[in-house]
Design a protein around this motif. Structure first.
Motif, PDB file in Angstrom:
ATOM      1  N   CYS A   1      14.109  54.081  37.269  1.00  0.00           N
ATOM      2  CA  CYS A   1      13.907  52.689  37.693  1.00  0.00           C
ATOM      3  C   CYS A   1      14.709  51.739  36.789  1.00  0.00           C
ATOM      4  O   CYS A   1      14.445  51.637  35.602  1.00  0.00           O
ATOM      5  CB  CYS A   1      12.429  52.309  37.658  1.00  0.00           C
ATOM      6  SG  CYS A   1      12.210  50.564  38.083  1.00  0.00           S
ATOM      7  N   PRO A   2      15.696  51.047  37.353  1.00  0.00           N
ATOM      8  CA  PRO A   2      16.575  50.214  36.516  1.00  0.00           C
ATOM      9  C   PRO A   2      15.836  49.048  35.862  1.00  0.00           C
ATOM     10  O   PRO A   2      16.289  48.523  34.842  1.00  0.00           O
ATOM     11  CB  PRO A   2      17.637  49.715  37.501  1.00  0.00           C
ATOM     12  CG  PRO A   2      17.068  49.891  38.854  1.00  0.00           C
ATOM     13  CD  PRO A   2      16.091  51.025  38.774  1.00  0.00           C
ATOM     14  N   HIS A   3      14.729  48.622  36.459  1.00  0.00           N
ATOM     15  CA  HIS A   3      13.980  47.494  35.880  1.00  0.00           C
ATOM     16  C   HIS A   3      12.827  47.946  34.994  1.00  0.00           C
ATOM     17  O   HIS A   3      12.076  47.126  34.477  1.00  0.00           O
ATOM     18  CB  HIS A   3      13.474  46.570  36.990  1.00  0.00           C
ATOM     19  CG  HIS A   3      14.571  46.057  37.861  1.00  0.00           C
ATOM     20  ND1 HIS A   3      15.645  45.369  37.357  1.00  0.00           N
ATOM     21  CD2 HIS A   3      14.789  46.180  39.187  1.00  0.00           C
ATOM     22  CE1 HIS A   3      16.480  45.070  38.350  1.00  0.00           C
ATOM     23  NE2 HIS A   3      15.983  45.559  39.461  1.00  0.00           N
TER      24      HIS A   3
ATOM     25  N   ILE B   1      10.016  49.176  35.662  1.00  0.00           N
ATOM     26  CA  ILE B   1       8.709  48.636  36.067  1.00  0.00           C
ATOM     27  C   ILE B   1       7.756  49.754  36.492  1.00  0.00           C
ATOM     28  O   ILE B   1       6.622  49.491  36.863  1.00  0.00           O
ATOM     29  CB  ILE B   1       8.844  47.616  37.223  1.00  0.00           C
ATOM     30  CG1 ILE B   1       9.553  48.259  38.425  1.00  0.00           C
ATOM     31  CG2 ILE B   1       9.571  46.369  36.758  1.00  0.00           C
ATOM     32  CD1 ILE B   1       9.377  47.470  39.691  1.00  0.00           C
ATOM     33  N   LEU B   2       8.231  51.008  36.462  1.00  0.00           N
ATOM     34  CA  LEU B   2       7.329  52.125  36.751  1.00  0.00           C
ATOM     35  C   LEU B   2       6.879  52.722  35.422  1.00  0.00           C
ATOM     36  O   LEU B   2       7.693  53.040  34.563  1.00  0.00           O
ATOM     37  CB  LEU B   2       8.052  53.203  37.571  1.00  0.00           C
ATOM     38  CG  LEU B   2       8.559  52.789  38.953  1.00  0.00           C
ATOM     39  CD1 LEU B   2       9.378  53.909  39.578  1.00  0.00           C
ATOM     40  CD2 LEU B   2       7.392  52.440  39.872  1.00  0.00           C
TER      41      LEU B   2
ATOM     42  N   MET C   1       8.656  48.344  47.887  1.00  0.00           N
ATOM     43  CA  MET C   1       8.505  49.775  47.613  1.00  0.00           C
ATOM     44  C   MET C   1       7.023  50.143  47.569  1.00  0.00           C
ATOM     45  O   MET C   1       6.261  49.545  46.835  1.00  0.00           O
ATOM     46  CB  MET C   1       9.156  50.073  46.255  1.00  0.00           C
ATOM     47  CG  MET C   1       9.527  51.494  46.050  1.00  0.00           C
ATOM     48  SD  MET C   1       8.165  52.485  45.434  1.00  0.00           S
ATOM     49  CE  MET C   1       7.641  51.505  44.049  1.00  0.00           C
TER      50      MET C   1
ATOM     51  N   CYS D   1       9.992  44.665  41.523  1.00  0.00           N
ATOM     52  CA  CYS D   1      10.767  45.654  42.284  1.00  0.00           C
ATOM     53  C   CYS D   1      11.767  44.949  43.198  1.00  0.00           C
ATOM     54  O   CYS D   1      11.428  44.002  43.887  1.00  0.00           O
ATOM     55  CB  CYS D   1       9.816  46.505  43.115  1.00  0.00           C
ATOM     56  SG  CYS D   1      10.671  47.608  44.240  1.00  0.00           S
ATOM     57  N   ASP D   2      13.024  45.448  43.196  1.00  0.00           N
ATOM     58  CA  ASP D   2      14.018  44.860  44.115  1.00  0.00           C
ATOM     59  C   ASP D   2      14.382  45.823  45.241  1.00  0.00           C
ATOM     60  O   ASP D   2      15.410  45.674  45.889  1.00  0.00           O
ATOM     61  CB  ASP D   2      15.265  44.401  43.350  1.00  0.00           C
ATOM     62  CG  ASP D   2      16.042  45.580  42.769  1.00  0.00           C
ATOM     63  OD1 ASP D   2      15.637  46.742  43.022  1.00  0.00           O
ATOM     64  OD2 ASP D   2      17.047  45.351  42.083  1.00  0.00           O
ATOM     65  N   ASP D   3      13.527  46.809  45.451  1.00  0.00           N
ATOM     66  CA  ASP D   3      13.721  47.779  46.537  1.00  0.00           C
ATOM     67  C   ASP D   3      15.071  48.489  46.477  1.00  0.00           C
ATOM     68  O   ASP D   3      15.670  48.770  47.503  1.00  0.00           O
ATOM     69  CB  ASP D   3      13.556  47.088  47.910  1.00  0.00           C
ATOM     70  CG  ASP D   3      12.093  47.072  48.329  1.00  0.00           C
ATOM     71  OD1 ASP D   3      11.410  48.082  48.081  1.00  0.00           O
ATOM     72  OD2 ASP D   3      11.633  46.045  48.876  1.00  0.00           O
ATOM     73  N   CYS D   4      15.522  48.802  45.286  1.00  0.00           N
ATOM     74  CA  CYS D   4      16.835  49.459  45.161  1.00  0.00           C
ATOM     75  C   CYS D   4      16.798  50.891  45.680  1.00  0.00           C
ATOM     76  O   CYS D   4      17.832  51.461  46.009  1.00  0.00           O
ATOM     77  CB  CYS D   4      17.304  49.437  43.709  1.00  0.00           C
ATOM     78  SG  CYS D   4      16.380  50.586  42.660  1.00  0.00           S
ATOM     79  N   GLY D   5      15.623  51.491  45.736  1.00  0.00           N
ATOM     80  CA  GLY D   5      15.493  52.825  46.345  1.00  0.00           C
ATOM     81  C   GLY D   5      15.794  53.993  45.424  1.00  0.00           C
ATOM     82  O   GLY D   5      15.759  55.146  45.857  1.00  0.00           O
ATOM     83  N   LYS D   6      16.106  53.721  44.163  1.00  0.00           N
ATOM     84  CA  LYS D   6      16.470  54.824  43.260  1.00  0.00           C
ATOM     85  C   LYS D   6      15.304  55.789  43.049  1.00  0.00           C
ATOM     86  O   LYS D   6      15.481  57.002  43.010  1.00  0.00           O
ATOM     87  CB  LYS D   6      16.961  54.270  41.919  1.00  0.00           C
ATOM     88  CG  LYS D   6      18.311  53.606  42.064  1.00  0.00           C
ATOM     89  CD  LYS D   6      18.888  53.172  40.754  1.00  0.00           C
ATOM     90  CE  LYS D   6      20.317  52.680  40.988  1.00  0.00           C
ATOM     91  NZ  LYS D   6      20.861  51.911  39.904  1.00  0.00           N
ATOM     92  N   CYS D   7      14.112  55.238  42.916  1.00  0.00           N
ATOM     93  CA  CYS D   7      12.938  56.094  42.692  1.00  0.00           C
ATOM     94  C   CYS D   7      12.674  56.978  43.901  1.00  0.00           C
ATOM     95  O   CYS D   7      12.258  58.131  43.776  1.00  0.00           O
ATOM     96  CB  CYS D   7      11.714  55.253  42.363  1.00  0.00           C
ATOM     97  SG  CYS D   7      11.334  54.008  43.605  1.00  0.00           S
TER      98      CYS D   7
HETATM   99  S1  SF4 Z   1      12.789  50.609  44.280  1.00  0.00           S
HETATM  100 FE1  SF4 Z   1      14.098  50.382  42.459  1.00  0.00          FE
HETATM  101  S2  SF4 Z   1      13.231  48.632  41.333  1.00  0.00           S
HETATM  102 FE2  SF4 Z   1      11.688  49.280  42.831  1.00  0.00          FE
HETATM  103  S3  SF4 Z   1      10.352  50.664  41.669  1.00  0.00           S
HETATM  104 FE3  SF4 Z   1      11.907  51.925  42.708  1.00  0.00          FE
HETATM  105  S4  SF4 Z   1      13.546  52.172  41.212  1.00  0.00           S
HETATM  106 FE4  SF4 Z   1      12.246  50.464  40.490  1.00  0.00          FE
END
Ligand code: SF4
Ligand SMILES: Cc1cc2nc3c(=O)[nH]c(=O)nc-3n(C[C@H](O)[C@H](O)[C@H](O)COP(=O)(O)OP(=O)(O)OC[C@H]3O[C@@H](n4cnc5c(N)ncnc54)[C@H](O)[C@@H]3O)c2cc1C
Ligand code: SF4
Lengths: 58, 393
Positions: A18-20, A22-23, A1, A36-42
């Motif tokens: 961000c589920p982790h 980390i932001l 990301m 980051c696991d690239d979940c794309g939620k952000c």
């Molecule tokens: S892609 Fe997912 S894990 Fe990575 S910063 Fe965005 S919300 Fe967090």
């Protein structure tokens, strides 16, 4: 990301999803901690496309 | 440093709770991470008369941009519905109709509230970020704050978290988890000069091509300018993309761009713990349909300030005492917010076709009373809507 600081408006919408968790928002920047696991939620909630938005809307 | 109360966040939730706590003779510190209270604006400024009733404050010319007399909804096919005339706004939800009230200049209004709070005795630190909570034996007893590179511990008997949508403080206290993207309205807004709009009317536009998963608004700011913005919930394009698309052919120019995220998930499960209360967007005190928070946040923040005062006077800031805040604000707003969330979930399933059909029904039945037979006929023609209504009931 990838975070494009020059497209960011510091609204913290990304921080809220961000589920982790980390932001982190400092006064005028988003800090990305490792994990980051690239979940794309952000990316979905960012109003300006500052987070890994491929196309250029500007 | 030691205070009775530290309030994190210096906008509506923070200023109102600190104002009330200070008026009750508490020693209060409010910290705001931005260098100026009220900026950047993350709001369209529409609010109801009740906000001022709650604050027992006269609306002042310096922050009222316009007084609103009505609102028009625009269906995806362009059909217009006068919201006020149809009484469509959720009167039974304890959520006041947004079609009557004011458009505020949030920059001036937020600063005004902070000034009132300071005058009542609140100490304010700007450009100061709460980084962490001080927690001892399971109870919150202050914050770790950073100001111009300097980190400091500030102790207090109560912390009020009014830190907005990111709700970091509630998370640190274990009261909140990350939200799902579908529960955040991603918003972008221009303050536009040159738009030809009636300064006393709000406009709402709906449709998948205009604002998927949300709506677009035009809130006039007097004769000179208007806030034109939208909230979306979509992974297809950004809010800014839809804003640029809608405004591309308008003969108006922006003097400001505002962005933000609105929590649309309804309230968080618990808004108190030992030594801590959560207010405002941080607590999800926002209408999940309209995204309006000002009048609800004001009322809840006032309750938080009052409960803080009672707790300090009783010398008991345990969860048991602070629970009163949770009970009181839920009593006032929870049913309305939950019903609104239910409506929002139903509305999420409406296609543009459904919305057009509903608009057509409302417009054609305008002069008649809504008859049962008419409704049955209409739903017979639109089985998808009937299914939705059944699910909803
Ligand atoms: S892609 Fe997912 S894990 Fe990575 S910063 Fe965005 S919300 Fe967090
Ligand atoms: C684009 C948009 C349009 C809107 N339009 C309307 C409308 O027309 N009508 C309406 O009623 N509502 C509207 N809302 C919702 C409304 O703006 C909010 O409900 C309201 O502002 C919430 O107030 P608050 O004090 O809880 O939070 P916020 O206004 O978000 O304030 C939180 C404050 O805390 C500060 N902060 C955050 N973290 C820290 C920290 N760690 N340390 C120190 N300070 C911190 C932030 O800088 C901020 O100033 C809109 C929202 C958006 C995004
Ligand atoms: S959501 Fe986008 S614009 Fe807002 S703070 Fe995050 S990266 Fe910046």
């Amino acid at each position: 990301m990838e975070y494009k600081a020059d497209r960011c408006g510091y609204c913290a919408a990304c921080v809220a999803v961000c589920p982790h968790e980390i932001l982190k928002q400092d006064e005028n920047e988003i800090i990305i901690i490792e994990g980051c696991d690239d979940c794309g939620k952000c990316t979905i909630v960012c109003p300006l496309g500052a987070l890994n938005q491929e196309e250029d809307y500007l | 440093m030691k205070y009775d109360v530290i309030v994190v966040g210096g906008r509506i939730g923070g200023s109102v709770s600190s104002l009330i706590a200070s008026q009750n003779d508490l020693d209060v510190l409010m910290i705001e991470k931005r260098q100026e209270i009220g900026t950047p604006v993350q709001c369209a400024g529409g609010t109801t008369y009740s906000t001022f009733k709650t604050l027992d404050m006269k609306p002042k010319k310096k922050f009222i941009c316009s007084e609103i007399k009505g609102a028009m909804a625009h269906a995806p096919d362009g059909r217009e519905i006068n919201i006020f005339e149809y009484g469509l706004m959720v009167d039974n939800l304890n959520i006041e109709s947004p079609s009557k009230g004011y458009v505020l200049d949030r920059k001036i209004f937020d600063k005004h509230l902070a000034i009132q709070s300071a005058k009542a005795g609140t100490d304010i630190m700007v450009k100061t970020t709460a980084k962490d909570l001080i927690i001892k034996d399971g109870r919150v007893c202050g914050v770790v704050a950073k100001h111009l590179g300097k980190t400091m511990e500030i102790h207090a008997d109560i912390v009020i978290a009014a830190d907005g949508v990111e709700s970091n403080i509630a998370r640190l206290a274990g009261l909140e988890n990350p939200k799902k993207p579908k529960d955040i309205g991603s918003c972008a807004q221009f303050e536009l000069v040159g738009l030809d709009v009636d300064p006393q009317w709000l406009h709402f536009y709906f449709g998948r091509e205009i604002a998927p998963g949300g709506y677009l608004w035009i809130f006039p700011k007097g004769e000179d300018s208007a806030n034109l913005g939208l909230g979306v919930r979509s992974s297809k394009n950004t809010a800014y993309h839809y804003l640029k698309k809608f405004t591309a052919n308008l003969d108006a120019t922006p003097v400001e761009l505002n962005i933000g995220g609105v929590p649309l998930s309804g309230p968080i499960g618990k808004t108190f713990t030992d030594g801590l209360m959560v207010v405002g967007d941080a607590a999800g005190q926002v209408d999940p349909i309209t995204g309006g928070g000002i009048h609800i946040v004001t009322s809840c923040a006032k309750i938080a300030g009052e409960v803080a005062a009672e707790a300090i006077k009783m010398e008991d800031t345990s969860a048991k005492t602070l629970q009163r805040y949770d009970v009181l604000w839920r009593d006032k707003f929870e049913d309305g917010l939950k019903t609104s969330l239910k409506y929002r979930r139903a509305a999420d399933k409406l296609s543009d076709k459904d919305m057009n059909a509903l608009a057509e029904y409302l417009v054609t039945n305008h002069s008649e009373k809504f008859s049962k037979l008419g409704a049955v006929k209409f739903l017979g023609k639109h089985p998808h809507l009937l299914k939705l209504i059944k699910e909803f009931l």
